[in-house]
Write a protein that holds these residues in place. Structure first.
Motif, PDB file in Angstrom:
ATOM      1  N   PRO A  19       9.672   0.052   9.030  1.00 35.46           N
ATOM      2  CA  PRO A  19       8.950   0.447  10.246  1.00 35.46           C
ATOM      3  C   PRO A  19       9.342   1.848  10.712  1.00 35.46           C
ATOM      4  CG  PRO A  19       9.826  -1.781  10.453  1.00 35.46           C
ATOM      5  CD  PRO A  19      10.424  -1.199   9.202  1.00 35.46           C
ATOM      6  N   GLY A  20       8.373   2.553  11.226  1.00 32.09           N
ATOM      7  CA  GLY A  20       8.650   3.857  11.809  1.00 32.09           C
ATOM      8  C   GLY A  20       8.642   5.013  10.845  1.00 32.09           C
ATOM      9  N   HIS A  21       8.350   4.747   9.568  1.00 30.82           N
ATOM     10  CA  HIS A  21       8.387   5.829   8.590  1.00 30.82           C
ATOM     11  C   HIS A  21       7.015   6.464   8.385  1.00 30.82           C
ATOM     12  CE1 HIS A  21      11.054   7.822   5.783  1.00 30.82           C
ATOM     13  NE2 HIS A  21      10.084   7.863   4.893  1.00 30.82           N
ATOM     14  N   ASP A  22       5.974   5.929   9.001  1.00 29.96           N
ATOM     15  CA  ASP A  22       4.626   6.446   8.807  1.00 29.96           C
ATOM     16  C   ASP A  22       4.485   7.870   9.343  1.00 29.96           C
ATOM     17  OD1 ASP A  22       3.069   4.136   7.673  1.00 29.96           O
ATOM     18  OD2 ASP A  22       3.954   3.178   9.439  1.00 29.96           O
ATOM     19  N   ASN A  23       3.611   8.630   8.672  1.00 32.28           N
ATOM     20  CA  ASN A  23       3.178   9.949   9.141  1.00 32.28           C
ATOM     21  C   ASN A  23       4.324  10.942   9.317  1.00 32.28           C
ATOM     22  OD1 ASN A  23       0.521   8.908   9.360  1.00 32.28           O
ATOM     23  ND2 ASN A  23       1.064   8.009  11.339  1.00 32.28           N
ATOM     24  N   LYS A  24       5.369  10.778   8.500  1.00 26.92           N
ATOM     25  CA  LYS A  24       6.478  11.728   8.584  1.00 26.92           C
ATOM     26  C   LYS A  24       6.574  12.508   7.265  1.00 26.92           C
ATOM     27  CE  LYS A  24       9.196   9.246  12.055  1.00 26.92           C
ATOM     28  NZ  LYS A  24      10.477   8.607  12.371  1.00 26.92           N
ATOM     29  N   ASN A  25       7.326  12.007   6.308  1.00 25.47           N
ATOM     30  CA  ASN A  25       7.555  12.752   5.082  1.00 25.47           C
ATOM     31  C   ASN A  25       6.332  12.701   4.169  1.00 25.47           C
ATOM     32  OD1 ASN A  25      10.505  11.050   5.528  1.00 25.47           O
ATOM     33  ND2 ASN A  25      10.385  13.245   5.836  1.00 25.47           N
ATOM     34  N   LYS A  26       6.036  13.837   3.576  1.00 26.84           N
ATOM     35  CA  LYS A  26       4.842  13.935   2.730  1.00 26.84           C
ATOM     36  C   LYS A  26       5.165  14.688   1.443  1.00 26.84           C
ATOM     37  CE  LYS A  26       1.748  13.864   6.738  1.00 26.84           C
ATOM     38  NZ  LYS A  26       0.667  14.560   7.476  1.00 26.84           N
ATOM     39  N   ILE A  27       4.354  14.437   0.451  1.00 24.70           N
ATOM     40  CA  ILE A  27       4.441  15.187  -0.804  1.00 24.70           C
ATOM     41  C   ILE A  27       3.555  16.413  -0.669  1.00 24.70           C
ATOM     42  CG2 ILE A  27       3.982  15.143  -3.274  1.00 24.70           C
ATOM     43  CD1 ILE A  27       4.383  12.087  -3.129  1.00 24.70           C
ATOM     44  N   GLN A  28       4.175  17.583  -0.810  1.00 20.43           N
ATOM     45  CA  GLN A  28       3.429  18.828  -0.634  1.00 20.43           C
ATOM     46  C   GLN A  28       3.058  19.491  -1.960  1.00 20.43           C
ATOM     47  OE1 GLN A  28       2.174  19.713   2.060  1.00 20.43           O
ATOM     48  NE2 GLN A  28       3.347  18.674   3.649  1.00 20.43           N
ATOM     49  N   GLU A  29       3.848  19.236  -2.989  1.00 20.82           N
ATOM     50  CA  GLU A  29       3.633  20.000  -4.229  1.00 20.82           C
ATOM     51  C   GLU A  29       4.057  19.164  -5.425  1.00 20.82           C
ATOM     52  OE1 GLU A  29       5.723  23.926  -6.241  1.00 20.82           O
ATOM     53  OE2 GLU A  29       5.322  23.941  -4.071  1.00 20.82           O
ATOM     54  N   ILE A  30       3.322  19.320  -6.538  1.00 16.85           N
ATOM     55  CA  ILE A  30       3.746  18.719  -7.807  1.00 16.85           C
ATOM     56  C   ILE A  30       3.689  19.791  -8.883  1.00 16.85           C
ATOM     57  CG2 ILE A  30       2.921  16.411  -7.172  1.00 16.85           C
ATOM     58  CD1 ILE A  30       0.612  16.895  -9.204  1.00 16.85           C
ATOM     59  N   ASN A  31       4.627  19.705  -9.834  1.00 21.40           N
ATOM     60  CA  ASN A  31       4.656  20.602 -10.988  1.00 21.40           C
ATOM     61  C   ASN A  31       4.781  19.743 -12.233  1.00 21.40           C
ATOM     62  OD1 ASN A  31       4.954  23.347  -9.562  1.00 21.40           O
ATOM     63  ND2 ASN A  31       6.624  22.147  -8.670  1.00 21.40           N
ATOM     64  N   ILE A  32       3.877  19.909 -13.175  1.00 23.44           N
ATOM     65  CA  ILE A  32       3.856  19.082 -14.373  1.00 23.44           C
ATOM     66  C   ILE A  32       4.039  19.960 -15.600  1.00 23.44           C
ATOM     67  CG2 ILE A  32       2.556  17.394 -15.732  1.00 23.44           C
ATOM     68  CD1 ILE A  32       1.028  16.693 -13.199  1.00 23.44           C
ATOM     69  N   ARG A  33       5.065  19.649 -16.392  1.00 20.17           N
ATOM     70  CA  ARG A  33       5.348  20.385 -17.614  1.00 20.17           C
ATOM     71  C   ARG A  33       5.198  19.450 -18.810  1.00 20.17           C
ATOM     72  NH1 ARG A  33      10.846  23.673 -16.525  1.00 20.17           N
ATOM     73  NH2 ARG A  33      10.418  24.358 -18.653  1.00 20.17           N
ATOM     74  N   GLY A  34       4.729  20.008 -19.907  1.00 24.18           N
ATOM     75  CA  GLY A  34       4.571  19.225 -21.126  1.00 24.18           C
ATOM     76  C   GLY A  34       3.145  18.804 -21.406  1.00 24.18           C
ATOM     77  N   LEU A  35       2.179  19.318 -20.633  1.00 21.07           N
ATOM     78  CA  LEU A  35       0.780  19.004 -20.896  1.00 21.07           C
ATOM     79  C   LEU A  35       0.343  19.659 -22.206  1.00 21.07           C
ATOM     80  CD1 LEU A  35      -0.767  19.470 -17.328  1.00 21.07           C
ATOM     81  CD2 LEU A  35      -0.358  17.311 -18.517  1.00 21.07           C
TER      82      LEU A  35
END
Length: 489
Positions: free
Chosen positions: A429-445
């Motif tokens: 409880p209480g963790h909503d709308n706080k931490n977010k994923i802002q960026e992804i980096n993918i290697r090996g494609l």
């Protein structure tokens, strides 16, 4: 002291059942018998009294072998007692009571110290942990112990204290750290830059480089601790390098935190020797200057001065240089040692293909800011089969027993050549709308990514780049508590 009487029953006794008196740095002292049932109540009261004056968050159990300045006691020990003069003695000390209490000293139940010396540090930590929990019901506490035994990791961490400020001792700290993780004591680290001076006073340049390299290594210590504080003013360049190393540690805290969750729930080490993951490679058994942080990161620190290249052992796997996108080492082909370029500005470490590393998008130096604003970056390193896996554990960073009370968030991440997705298995409880994923980096494609879609949207995501084989997707703003799907073609 008003906290105990000189003849209190919970104190260690001598062979005549009198209170044993020893000498320590501050003068004469008596020692609590942690095996006595009354000791716990005394320690609870003592900590409560002290906490009324100082709102401490943890304790540091030093010299709890026990270590003293006197040999046995202020009155010495018996010359005829079988415990003080056993048939079998140690070769590295003249007597068993050297700088500790008499082996004939008595504990609860009339047990001689001879029988419990090796576990006295373990017992002191166990009792202290219980006393801490009774005084700090609503928040966590930190406990570190100099003396440990098998099972100590349940109660305490350990600090490798008496290391000198030398390149040799910095290298030895890796061995000690790995040993303690294999002993089941994952929270461990050495004094950064050394506890005792080992360098010439006029050797400022060498001392600065050593301290920079040590901070870079300590980025990946389970326990990063610098004591005593630095008493010399370093150059601006060295200070900046040390600051960057500390910032990198804060950036990597999501990974470290999750590894401690894994240690607690699965019994896995936070750091481990290379052979731990590559038992079939005989050469890996002799590698003592590199280590794994969890299953995915291989740290290969610089342990000598003035180095621009050093040898790194690569097991049979696919390895990505964290700092250089174009440096990918296929350990199945280039198996063994390889010369790698190094810079004084950065630590050298590599990520094993098949892992997803979670870090902070922006670094914060306290729990409140991290919980409120600590957004994430996902770095995906695909394996030779085009897959990768990662996990994230997080909680409020303060409450005790979050795991047993299901007050935490656990997220699994899976990646392939076409997708990256998450699965939220538990949320608190209480963790909503706080931490977010802002960026992804993918290697090996293996193929160029010209289109990105988020959560099956009909419209393409526009804020992404594909350069040097790395797909970088930005401005995502994806709540960590909600499952997502990102596809790229």
């Amino acid at each position: 002291s008003s906290l105990y009487r000189h003849d209190a029953k919970f104190l260690i006794r001598d062979r005549y059942n009198k209170t044993l008196i020893v000498t320590v740095d501050g003068g004469k002292a008596v020692l609590p018998d942690y095996f006595h049932p009354l000791t716990l109540d005394w320690l609870k009261n003592a900590l409560q009294t002290y906490r009324e004056s100082v709102q401490f968050d943890g304790l540091f159990l030093d010299d709890n072998e026990p270590s003293t300045k006197s040999d046995g006691s202020t009155k010495g020990c018996s010359e005829s007692n079988k415990f003080d003069n056993p048939v079998y003695t140690l070769k590295n000390v003249p007597t068993l009571q050297k700088k500790t209490v008499c082996p004939s000293a008595r504990h609860y139940g009339d047990v001689p110290h001879y029988d419990v010396h090796n576990i006295w540090g373990w017992k002191s930590a166990a009792v202290t942990r219980t006393a801490l929990l009774s005084n700090m019901l609503d928040t966590r506490s930190l406990l570190l112990s100099r003396s440990t035994y098998l099972g100590s990791g349940v109660h305490t961490g350990h600090f490798i204290k008496e290391n000198a400020a030398t390149w040799e001792d910095m290298a030895h700290s890796i061995v000690g750290m790995l040993n303690y993780n294999l002993y089941g004591i994952p929270l461990v680290g050495a004094n950064i830059c050394g506890h005792k001076s080992g360098l010439h006073a006029d050797d400022q340049e060498t001392e600065e480089e050593l301290c920079v390299r040590w901070h870079q290594l300590a980025t990946f210590y389970p326990l990063a601790k610098r004591f005593p504080s630095l008493d010399k003013k370093f150059s601006n360049e060295s200070t900046t390098r040390i600051e960057n190393a500390i910032k990198m540690r804060y950036k990597m805290l999501p990974t470290l935190y999750t590894l401690f969750y894994s240690a607690h729930t699965r019994g896995l080490p936070v750091v481990s020797p290379i052979f731990f993951d590559y038992l079939e490679e005989e050469t890996a058994l002799s590698v003592q200057t590199q280590f794994m942080l969890g299953p995915g990161i291989m740290v290969a620190p610089v342990l000598k001065p003035g180095v621009s290249q050093h040898e790194v052992y690569f097991p049979k796997d696919l390895w990505y240089d964290y700092l250089s996108p174009n440096n990918i080492i296929d350990g199945n082909i280039e198996h063994g040692y390889s010369n790698q370029s190094v810079s004084i500005d950065e630590q050298t470490y590599y990520v094993r293909g098949g892992n997803i590393i979670i870090s902070h998008h922006t670094t914060y130096t306290n729990t409140d800011d991290t919980n409120e604003k600590g957004d994430y970056v996902l770095d995906v390193y695909l394996s030779s089969t085009g897959r990768a896996f990662g996990e994230l554990y997080t909680d409020n960073g303060v409450s005790p027993d979050t795991i047993s009370h299901d007050l935490f968030l656990y997220v699994k991440f899976n990646a392939s050549q076409e997708h990256l997705s998450s699965e939220v298995t538990l949320r608190f409880p209480g963790h909503d709308n706080k931490n977010k994923i802002q960026e992804i980096n993918i290697r090996g494609l293996t193929n160029h990514a010209g289109s990105v879609k988020v959560n099956n949207s009909s419209e393409d995501w526009t804020d992404f780049t594909f350069q040097d084989g790395v797909l970088c997707v930005k401005s995502l703003d994806l709540p960590i508590v909600k499952a997502f799907m990102i596809s790229f073609t």
